[in-house]
Design a protein around this motif. Sequence first.
Motif, short mmCIF file in Angstrom:
data_model
loop_
_atom_site.label_atom_id
_atom_site.label_comp_id
_atom_site.label_asym_id
_atom_site.label_seq_id
_atom_site.Cartn_x
_atom_site.Cartn_y
_atom_site.Cartn_z
N ASN A 1 0.82 -1.20 0.00
CA ASN A 1 0.00 0.00 0.00
C ASN A 1 0.86 1.26 0.00
OD1 ASN A 1 -2.00 1.93 0.58
ND2 ASN A 1 -1.73 1.59 2.77
N LYS A 2 0.58 2.17 -0.91
CA LYS A 2 1.34 3.42 -1.00
C LYS A 2 0.45 4.64 -0.74
CE LYS A 2 4.76 0.86 -2.02
NZ LYS A 2 5.67 0.49 -0.93
N GLY A 3 -0.66 4.41 -0.04
CA GLY A 3 -1.65 5.46 0.14
C GLY A 3 -1.21 6.62 0.99
N ALA B 1 -1.03 -1.63 -7.39
CA ALA B 1 -0.77 -0.21 -7.06
C ALA B 1 -2.04 0.61 -7.02
CB ALA B 1 0.26 0.41 -8.02
N ASN B 2 -3.18 -0.04 -6.86
CA ASN B 2 -4.42 0.71 -6.67
C ASN B 2 -4.41 1.37 -5.30
OD1 ASN B 2 -4.65 -2.08 -5.64
ND2 ASN B 2 -6.66 -1.40 -4.93
N ASP B 3 -5.23 2.38 -5.14
CA ASP B 3 -5.26 3.14 -3.89
C ASP B 3 -6.29 2.50 -2.96
OD1 ASP B 3 -5.01 5.01 -1.93
OD2 ASP B 3 -5.59 6.73 -3.15
N ASP B 4 -5.84 1.56 -2.10
CA ASP B 4 -6.79 0.91 -1.20
C ASP B 4 -6.73 1.46 0.22
OD1 ASP B 4 -4.50 -0.29 -0.22
OD2 ASP B 4 -4.99 -2.30 -0.92
N THR B 5 -6.05 2.62 0.38
CA THR B 5 -6.05 3.32 1.65
C THR B 5 -6.43 4.78 1.40
OG1 THR B 5 -4.32 1.93 2.58
CG2 THR B 5 -4.68 4.04 3.64
N ASN B 6 -7.43 5.25 2.10
CA ASN B 6 -7.84 6.65 2.01
C ASN B 6 -7.82 7.30 3.39
OD1 ASN B 6 -8.33 6.84 -0.79
ND2 ASN B 6 -10.29 5.81 -0.55
N ARG C 1 -14.34 4.31 10.11
CA ARG C 1 -13.47 4.12 8.96
C ARG C 1 -12.17 3.41 9.34
NH1 ARG C 1 -15.39 9.52 7.95
NH2 ARG C 1 -16.73 9.52 6.09
N GLY C 2 -11.62 3.76 10.50
CA GLY C 2 -10.35 3.22 10.91
C GLY C 2 -9.67 4.10 11.94
N PRO C 3 -8.39 3.85 12.22
CA PRO C 3 -7.70 4.55 13.30
C PRO C 3 -7.41 6.01 12.98
CG PRO C 3 -6.16 3.22 12.06
CD PRO C 3 -7.52 2.87 11.54
N TRP D 1 -8.59 1.55 5.49
CA TRP D 1 -7.83 0.52 4.75
C TRP D 1 -8.80 -0.57 4.36
CZ3 TRP D 1 -4.11 -3.50 7.31
CH2 TRP D 1 -3.42 -4.21 6.32
N ILE D 2 -8.93 -0.81 3.07
CA ILE D 2 -9.92 -1.76 2.58
C ILE D 2 -9.69 -3.16 3.13
CG2 ILE D 2 -10.57 -3.01 0.48
CD1 ILE D 2 -10.75 -0.38 -0.95
N TYR D 3 -8.45 -3.52 3.39
CA TYR D 3 -8.14 -4.88 3.87
C TYR D 3 -8.98 -5.25 5.08
CZ TYR D 3 -5.38 -8.99 5.08
OH TYR D 3 -4.99 -10.28 5.36
#
Length: 798
Positions: free
Chosen positions: A181-183, A318-323, A370-372, A394-396
């Motif tokens: 992940n490179k988000g 390399a899709n953006d799976d972290t926003n 959404r997450g932390p 994070w989609i994971y």
Amino acid sequence: MKKRYKFLLILLGILILLIFGGFLFLNSLTPTYEGEHDLEGISAEVEVYFDTYGIPHIYADNESDALTALGYVHAQDRLWQMELLRRAGSGKLSEIFGEVTLETDKFFLSLGIDEYNEDNLASMDPNDPVLKLSESYLKGVNQFIESGPTPVEFYLTGLEKSPFEIKDVMNAVAYMGFTFNKGARDIVNTNLLGRLDSIYTAELFEENPNDAIKIPYYQDSTRTDLVAIHEKINHALENLPIPEIYGSNSWVLASEKTATGAVLFENDPHIAQAQPSVWYEAHLVTPDYEKYGYYLAGVPFPLLAHNRKMAHGLTMLANDDTNFYYEENHPTDTTLYKFKDEWRKFEYVSKTIKVKEVGDVEFQYKKTHRGPIVNANYANRTRVIVDTPVSMHWIYTQFENQMLHGLFELNHANSIDEFEASLPKIHAPGLNVMYGDAEGNVAWWGTAKLYRMPDSTSTKFILDGASGEDDPLEYLDFSKNPRCINPPQNYVFSANNQPDSTAGMYVPGYFSKSWHRAGRIVDAMNEKPLGWTRQDMADLANDVELRTASEFLVDCLSAVDVDKLNETQVAYVEKLLDWDGTFGLKSIGGVFYEKFRDNLHRELFADEFDSMEEYYSYGNQLKLHKVFENEDSAWWDNVTTTDIKESKSAILAATFDVTWKELSAAYGDDTETWTWDRVHFLEHDHPIGRVESLRKYFNVGPFPSVGTGETLNNQGFRTLEDGSYKVTSIPSTRRIIDFSDIENSISILPTGQSGNPMSKHYKDQAEMYVNGEFRKMMMNEQEIKANSEDKLVFTLKN
């Protein structure tokens, strides 16, 4: 005098005994490659033949027994690596390394990987056959832990061995998923957008045609220190003692393009250099199952594999799976955040981290739906919050984890249709799955849980969390993912480049430039439309031509006034103009090219920032190529020289002068000695090798190394203080599968099969690797048994 002589003899005897004892002790730590060994949990005898390079070929009556044997031999070669990998995702590295990895542990704990996998495991059927086979593998791992020799790293760190569980397998997979992940670049982009005038940012943030940018919701950086967030994430990843995954190449040629009329398959995943290397090779054979695979430490099913029917490999999609999202605090109650028209409660999570030589460290983080929250750690619920919270989605961790089942199914597929049916179970990380088979099929699928955003909303910036207007509109069914199956050009390829549009949109992400590695593959396919051989594939995998590099240098040198150069400079410029863009060890243009690019980047961008430190913090997002193509760009003007406005040609000429002086000072006046092997080197770093006195015993290398970042033989690097280039990312293996002669398919590992420094296979492939050589992936049973150096037989334990 006699007493003194006698004393010296006694002292010498004691010293000899100590040396001999030390030798016996170290020898006892060597992996066992021959003889017989009792093994619980198997139903019949299992034979393991180790070939010349220590790769186990496991022959068993059933897959469960084969996996138990695999677990044992995998652990004896890679237990230390297994230990690190399971600890990374669950935030337990500091128990080994102390405070240096404390922030790393905090970061990975806040991702919630451990709890996520606990929840997923609790929902699984305990009689699930995939779990049962995973447990068979872990039986072998744990029997080695119980009865095998303790790897030297455990003695040096004082760490006690402990059994492995299914959750450890899932945590290891999750950790590797995050390294794809490179988000975090979203944060840098957002800060740049607020930091610079639009005349500068317009060129930096050009996007794909139907992924246009709207100016995102933006918070004043005095309220949220975005640089600090990015540095926090970077710091967490920099201190990891195990490698990150960066990119990869793969191309698969259909029968129409090959000399033999059979499919040729290539794959080389790019991963941070490390010792031991990432992959463990093993060949499993039972009456109804055969697979030659590449395994992650502690994971029972291979991520890369082939048999006589089919082959598969991976590259990073390399899709953006972290926003990232700005969250809005309640004006009076800091335990609440806004989402649409309601105030929701932050969830507070408390953890205890065991830190070596410190003791228990209490840690608390908070999270939204959404997450932390990533920009601060909150010690208690009453702390006054002045920063705008930024959450990470994070989609994971947002969908059920079916990764193990996906890996099992794709490795047990018997047709291209069965193989494709397994892929929706891999929802994250995003992968390009490459495929070829004996029936002539070639294919590529982008596997990921892709989503559709509102029109004109770019995922490359921090988004508005409070309104909900920047949330995904829908998550796409796998049937809408990009793919390419048996195309008319008779090949498929992936080099982390942008996939074509799918479902009416381009996949958002951070993709590699298409004109470098991807373009080089396409050029090679066009230059040789037919008649490809296994050797041609090997040559292309080792290719060190940086596509467009020579053209770039010619453009740059055209701005240099030859009349102002001395005789030596003129002669050197003439050589540079004839340079072919290759980065062999004796390349005369490679050093100048990379130094010139570094200096030009600094000349263009550094003056817009308050300090060099600030400039370097944005470096990866400041795209040289976008500015270079526009001679009217505002970036060409140096804002520190208020009395003049610099042009493109003036900056290029000044950069030549700076680069010439730098190289002359570092390497002397003889330009014939300015060769790539003087500056570019590969050293495989072991975590224990960070201790200088142990470096030569655990690290492998250094070796002068060919290639550079974005050549097909990808050798990305960082610049050291002395100006040399230390390679940081490499092809973690190079595999070429030839379906016309499957038993003579070829591969290589960067160092060796074993991660045990006492093993003869710790670094026996290292020189072959840097020389671009290959070795056979043996599959012929008669040949394996006749030529194996060692044989280990696992017998039923009474």
